[in-house]
Design an enzyme around this catalytic site. Structure first.
Site, mmCIF file in Angstrom:
data_model
loop_
_atom_site.group_PDB
_atom_site.id
_atom_site.type_symbol
_atom_site.label_atom_id
_atom_site.label_comp_id
_atom_site.label_asym_id
_atom_site.label_seq_id
_atom_site.Cartn_x
_atom_site.Cartn_y
_atom_site.Cartn_z
ATOM 1 N N HIS A 240 0.904 -1.201 -0.149
ATOM 2 C CA HIS A 240 0.034 -0.049 0.044
ATOM 3 C C HIS A 240 0.884 1.186 0.040
ATOM 4 C CE1 HIS A 240 -3.142 -2.796 0.625
ATOM 5 N NE2 HIS A 240 -4.065 -1.912 -0.160
ATOM 6 N N GLU A 487 -11.081 -10.793 -4.538
ATOM 7 C CA GLU A 487 -9.576 -10.891 -4.349
ATOM 8 C C GLU A 487 -9.047 -11.903 -3.394
ATOM 9 O OE1 GLU A 487 -8.704 -6.957 -2.587
ATOM 10 O OE2 GLU A 487 -10.440 -6.847 -1.387
ATOM 11 N N CYS A 558 -9.753 -3.437 -10.494
ATOM 12 C CA CYS A 558 -9.060 -2.186 -9.520
ATOM 13 C C CYS A 558 -7.896 -2.387 -9.444
ATOM 14 C CB CYS A 558 -10.310 -1.636 -8.824
ATOM 15 S SG CYS A 558 -10.316 -2.905 -7.478
#
Ligand code: PEP
Ligand code: MG
Length: 627
Positions: A240, A487, A558
């Site tokens: 991240h 996911e 995404c």
């Protein structure tokens, strides 16, 4: 001497600048330029902080019980001595005077210089003194957060305001306490250059950040900051931290292991974000080459920018939806500027960070979501429920959080929807905020990491309850569609059954790869095995996209793959027509779409799904087909 450090490329382009080394524990120190006129005032802040720490240490000395070990008093004396040491204080002032760094930044910059010198000392006793300097600086940094910038400056001591820091008696602590009455700066969140001060700054050298590690929350602080590129020792391509860095659209390299040890404060550094290479103190000819490449990539960007208003339609007339991923409502402007047709992923967890544990309530969240919805002017906004945990921990220590903190493997632990369902009150609060924002424009609610049917039922129940609570309270709410992120491989395997319960799905390839291949996405030690081209990953992707088409439900990708032009044709060949990515990636992906004829992709798809080494073999097919 010029050296090269190799890491993992995060975002494209070349950055050239002077290194600013920041220790991981100090990345949340404010970094901003001050105006020339504010130099005396900033030096005064340093003086006040130094005096406050000296007072504190004197009190400790006086209050020391007689039975306390003699070394303790000696240690306090060492700390007091350091507070008056020229190499700490005078050199720090120079960073303020010559570079116009704010006081905290100047102090931590000087600490990095000193830490390096201590590390290189032969004598183990002297080497250990580094810890003392660190402690003294930490104390001063803590004090500085109590002394607001722009607070009234205490009367200067002769011969000038800056001299007082070096040892002039100066005004007593009361001045500092009085100035602390002005609003203190946030503990975090000040890593931002005020444009006026930046303009006022005499030094023109661009700066790049070098750190061992930067947490995603801290990285967020560097958005709109003074840095034009950055390097970290750790991290993977889809950690991240890297994702936030990519959203800043500045060249970056992560996982460059030794970088923060090899690079020194103020070194000239080239960050080659395309190759994942960092060149330290390059010779002039190399530097010139990189400057040339920098100009080329700026021209290329300007050229791509002209595609902004061109609809993304393939050569055979297939319309493709290009959406934006955002972290904060303010990012919606970048999404629109890039020509995105909506927001495909709003990572709301970043609203929950950098708040010293105080989480945003329903109204605050509602305002943030409404801001994004209104900024997108009628285009759809997909708001994801909070995805905390794993490499995005919260500072708050609640029951669930405490369990999470002690989890053995946070990526497999209480994160995303699992966390939300463990905190039902907070989950409904977030849902209410989203439903209220939906009264202002089209909103899609997206739920991360769904894997179990029991979770699906709990999600729908929570939405129903949130709706009911709003109508009981007489608050306006809008219609929403509800989607799941795919996911976790389990969800991909039973995708047809999942699709019965949702209006749409969005494939989070970052996690799908992590969980399919059992590779921690944030761990640079195994980053070479984090392979989006793995046949298992491609098979799952194809399967989910095909199942959504059969069910007649919208599907989007995404994860980072959506914004990587190396995958555009392949994803189109799978039937994907909706991609969500960082705004900075939209133009390049659009260019790929415009050049693709989906009728020619059958061989590419077959090769990707059948090959043992899909990356190399599809590259060969693309070369043959001139894609
Ligand atoms: C993903 O996993 O692909 C995704 C988009 O979510 P995040 O990167 O925030 O985990
Ligand atoms: Mg994810």
């Amino acid at each position: 001497m010029s050296i090269q450090v190799f890491g993992i490329q995060v975002s494209r382009g070349v950055a050239i600048g002077r290194a600013v080394l920041v220790a991981s524990s100090r990345v949340d120190v404010a970094h901003y330029y001050i105006a020339a006129a504010d130099v005396p005032q900033e030096i005064e802040r340093l003086r006040l902080a130094r005096n406050a720490v000296a007072d504190e240490l004197e009190v400790l000395k006086v209050d020391m019980p007689p039975e306390a070990p003699h070394e303790l008093a000696a240690l306090l004396d060492v700390h007091l001595m350091l507070l008056h040491d020229e190499t700490v204080i005078a050199a720090t002032k120079n960073w303020v005077r010559e570079r116009h760094y704010n006081a905290e930044w100047a102090l931590s910059a000087q600490l990095e210089v000193l830490a390096r010198q201590f590390d290189e000392m032969e004598d183990p006793y002297l080497r250990e003194r580094k810890a003392d300097v660190e402690q003294v600086v930490e104390r001063m940094l803590r004090e500085l957060t109590q002394i607001a910038p722009g607070a009234p400056t205490a009367p200067p001591a002769a011969p000038g305001p800056s001299a007082s820091v070096d040892g002039g008696a100066g005004p007593n602590r009361a001045a500092g306490l009085a100035s602390a009455a002005a609003p203190a700066p946030a503990r975090r969140g000040a890593a931002v250059a005020t444009p006026a001060a930046a303009r006022d700054f005499a030094g023109e050298d661009p700066l790049v950040l070098v750190a061992a590690d930067v947490a995603p929350a801290d990285m967020l602080q560097f958005k709109r900051s003074v840095f034009t590129g950055f390097v970290t020792d750790v991290g993977g391509r889809t950690s991240h931290t890297a994702i936030v860095a990519r959203s800043m659209d500045i060249p970056a390299v992560v996982g460059a292991r030794e970088a923060s040890r090899l690079i020194r404060q103020d070194d000239w550094v080239v960050i080659d974000g395309d190759a994942g290479v960092v060149v330290v103190n390059p010779p002039p000819i190399v530097l010139e080459e990189y400057r040339f490449r920098q100009r080329q990539s700026e021209l290329e960007r300007a050229r791509l920018g002209r595609l902004r208003n061109t609809p993304a339609v393939t050569l055979d007339g297939q319309a493709v939806e290009l959406l934006a991923n955002i972290e904060l409502p303010g990012d919606a402007d970048a999404a629109l500027a890039a020509g995105a047709m909506g927001v495909g992923l709003f990572r709301t967890e970043f609203l929950f960070m950098n708040r010293d544990g105080a989480l945003p309530d329903e109204d605050e969240q509602y305002e943030a979501y409404r801001e994004a919805v209104q900024a997108m002017r009628g285009l759809p906004v997909t708001i994801r429920t909070v995805d905390v945990g794993a490499d995005k921990p919260l500072e708050r220590v609640g029951a669930a959080e405490a369990r999470h903190d002690h989890g053995l493997n946070p990526a497999l632990g209480l994160r995303a929807i699992r966390w939300s369902l463990a905190e039902p009150g907070m989950f409904r609060q977030q849902l209410r905020a989203m439903l209220r924002a939906a009264a202002h424009g089209p909103v899609q609610v997206l739920v991360p990491m769904v894997a179990h049917f029991s979770e699906i039922h709990a999600i729908h129940e929570a939405i129903l309850r949130a709706r009911q609570q709003l109508s009981d309270a007489g608050k306006a709410q809008g219609a929403v569609t509800v989607g799941a992120m795919i996911e976790v491989p389990a969800a991909a395997v039973v995708i047809s059954r999942f699709l019965r319960h949702f209006d749409f799905v969005s494939i989070g390839t970052n996690d799908l790869i992590q969980y399919t291949l059992a590779i921690d996405r944030a761990d640079e030690a195994v980053s070479h095995l984090y392979d989006p081209w793995h046949p298992a990953v491609l098979a799952l992707l194809q399967q989910v996209i095909a199942a959504a088409a059969t069910a007649g439900k919208p599907v989007s990708v995404c994860g980072e793959m959506a914004g990587d032009p190396a995958f555009t044709e392949l994803l189109l060949s799978f039937g994907l027509r909706s991609f969500s990515m960082h705004p900075s990636c939209v133009a390049e992906v659009k260019q790929r779409v415009l050049r693709t004829d989906t009728r020619q992709l059958a061989e590419l798809q077959r090769t990707a799904l059948d090959a043992d080494a899909p990356e190399a073999e599809t590259r060969a097919v693309r070369g043959r087909l001139r894609l």
